[in-house]
Design a protein around this motif. Structure first.
Motif, short mmCIF file in Angstrom:
data_model
loop_
_atom_site.label_atom_id
_atom_site.label_comp_id
_atom_site.label_asym_id
_atom_site.label_seq_id
_atom_site.Cartn_x
_atom_site.Cartn_y
_atom_site.Cartn_z
N MET A 1 0.90 -1.48 0.03
CA MET A 1 0.43 0.25 0.01
C MET A 1 0.81 1.15 0.31
N SER A 2 0.72 2.31 -0.84
CA SER A 2 1.49 3.65 -0.71
C SER A 2 1.29 3.28 0.87
N SER A 3 1.92 5.19 1.12
CA SER A 3 1.88 5.97 2.12
C SER A 3 0.71 6.71 2.20
N ASP A 4 0.46 7.03 0.63
CA ASP A 4 -1.04 8.08 0.85
C ASP A 4 -2.33 7.41 1.19
N ARG A 5 -2.47 6.05 0.53
CA ARG A 5 -3.28 4.93 0.66
C ARG A 5 -3.60 5.20 2.74
N LEU A 6 -2.62 4.64 3.01
CA LEU A 6 -1.89 4.17 4.01
C LEU A 6 -3.09 5.35 5.05
N LEU B 1 -4.53 15.57 -16.10
CA LEU B 1 -5.49 15.77 -14.85
C LEU B 1 -7.18 14.68 -15.64
N LEU B 2 -7.18 15.15 -16.89
CA LEU B 2 -8.55 14.05 -17.37
C LEU B 2 -7.92 13.16 -17.67
N ALA B 3 -6.70 12.63 -18.37
CA ALA B 3 -6.38 10.93 -17.98
C ALA B 3 -7.26 11.00 -16.53
N LEU B 4 -6.91 11.26 -15.13
CA LEU B 4 -7.15 11.23 -13.81
C LEU B 4 -8.62 10.82 -13.78
N HIS C 1 0.77 21.55 -9.98
CA HIS C 1 1.23 20.06 -9.51
C HIS C 1 2.28 19.36 -8.84
N ASP C 2 3.08 19.23 -8.37
CA ASP C 2 4.21 18.63 -8.28
C ASP C 2 3.71 17.00 -8.10
N GLU C 3 4.89 15.99 -8.11
CA GLU C 3 4.83 14.94 -8.11
C GLU C 3 4.04 14.44 -7.44
N ALA C 4 3.80 14.70 -6.52
CA ALA C 4 3.18 14.20 -5.17
C ALA C 4 2.07 15.07 -4.78
N THR C 5 1.43 15.59 -5.77
CA THR C 5 0.41 16.23 -5.50
C THR C 5 -0.59 14.88 -6.84
N TRP C 6 0.03 14.91 -7.81
CA TRP C 6 -1.02 13.65 -8.64
C TRP C 6 -0.55 12.50 -7.85
N ARG C 7 1.01 11.51 -7.30
CA ARG C 7 0.79 11.13 -6.56
C ARG C 7 -0.73 11.00 -5.50
N PHE C 8 -0.98 11.90 -4.46
CA PHE C 8 -2.08 11.96 -3.85
C PHE C 8 -3.31 11.40 -4.45
N LEU C 9 -3.02 12.54 -5.69
CA LEU C 9 -5.73 12.32 -6.18
C LEU C 9 -5.34 11.36 -6.62
N GLU C 10 -4.37 10.41 -7.18
CA GLU C 10 -4.30 8.47 -7.38
C GLU C 10 -4.55 7.90 -6.52
N ALA C 11 -4.31 8.52 -4.69
CA ALA C 11 -5.07 7.34 -4.05
C ALA C 11 -6.42 8.84 -3.40
#
Ligand SMILES: [Zn+2]
Length: 251
Positions: free
Chosen positions: A1-6, A45-48, A219-229
């Motif tokens: 599990m990613s840390s964001d999901r945790l 963004l639209l792909a998300l 968005h930085d990469e951390a923002t994109w990653r968090f949105l995925e979670a």
């Protein structure tokens, strides 16, 4: 599990479980600001939005290529455009809150700016339903103008009041802005989310929307990653399917 999901599980899981125990699910919607034209970041963004079936409201500045943005949105289920200001220009005198409309403005001038903006969207085949003031500055003169044109207002952070039936705010900004834009951080973001969820639950405002706010160009990469979670947990619905009280004016 990613840390964001945790962190999502640990920090808002128990609150979501309380909603579920009451037979409810929170109503999230998603607003993204500052679009002017299609860019690689907008594609991302639209792909998300497609991947997580998360409809998005893109607040776009009228001086951009609104026709191209309208075309991009048409390809995305549930995507819609909102008007993001007139020129996205800070006209506040020094020391006043940033914004495009201030106490020195006259309603007639604000109405004329608003009509120009609405016209830009109409020519792109879009009937705009929502206006997002830059810096979320919902000045009273602007509110008056929006009311006269039957366009809703989306600022930041308020519960909808009876006095402002057409208001639909964003509440959860994924970014922090000073000294420069970056991810707010999962813990900070989730603690605010938890607080606003609990507020709605305690007040039995089950249908009161909770607006996720993003700014794809920053968005930085951390923002994109968090949105995925976060998106698959929030499961935002389209603005048009929200229980927006302006419906009662429709007759
Ligand atoms: Zn903006």
């Amino acid at each position: 599990m990613s840390s964001d999901r945790l962190l999502i599980t640990v920090l808002i899981g128990p609150e979501l479980a309380r909603w579920k125990a009451s037979g409810r699910a929170p109503v999230f919607w998603w607003r993204d600001d500052d679009a002017r034209r299609p860019t690689p970041a907008l594609d991302r963004l639209l792909a998300l939005s497609v991947r997580f079936q998360a409809p998005i409201t893109l607040a776009a500045v009228p001086d951009g290529d609104i026709a191209a943005l309208a075309r991009a949105c048409r390809a995305i289920p549930g995507a819609e455009l909102a008007i993001h200001g007139f020129r996205h220009e800070n006209r506040a005198p020094p020391g006043w809150p940033s914004g495009e409309v201030n106490d020195l403005d006259h309603l007639a001038d604000v109405l004329s700016d608003l009509d120009v903006a609405i016209g830009v969207f109409r020519r792109a085949g879009v009937t705009p339903r929502l206006f997002v003031p830059p810096w979320n500055n919902a000045h009273s003169i602007l509110k008056q103008a929006l009311g006269l044109r039957g366009v809703g207002l989306s600022g930041y952070g308020d519960l909808r009041g009876e006095a402002e039936p057409d208001r639909l705010d964003a509440h959860l900004d994924v970014m922090r802005w000073k000294p420069e834009p970056r991810f707010k951080g999962a813990v900070r973001f989730l603690l605010r989310t938890r607080r606003l969820l609990a507020e709605r639950r305690v007040k039995a405002m089950w249908d009161e929307p909770l607006g996720l706010l993003t700014h794809h160009l920053d968005h930085d990469e951390a923002t994109w990653r968090f949105l995925e979670a976060f998106l698959p947990v929030a499961r935002p619905i389209a603005r048009a399917s929200l229980n927006v009280r302006s419906a009662r004016r429709a007759g």
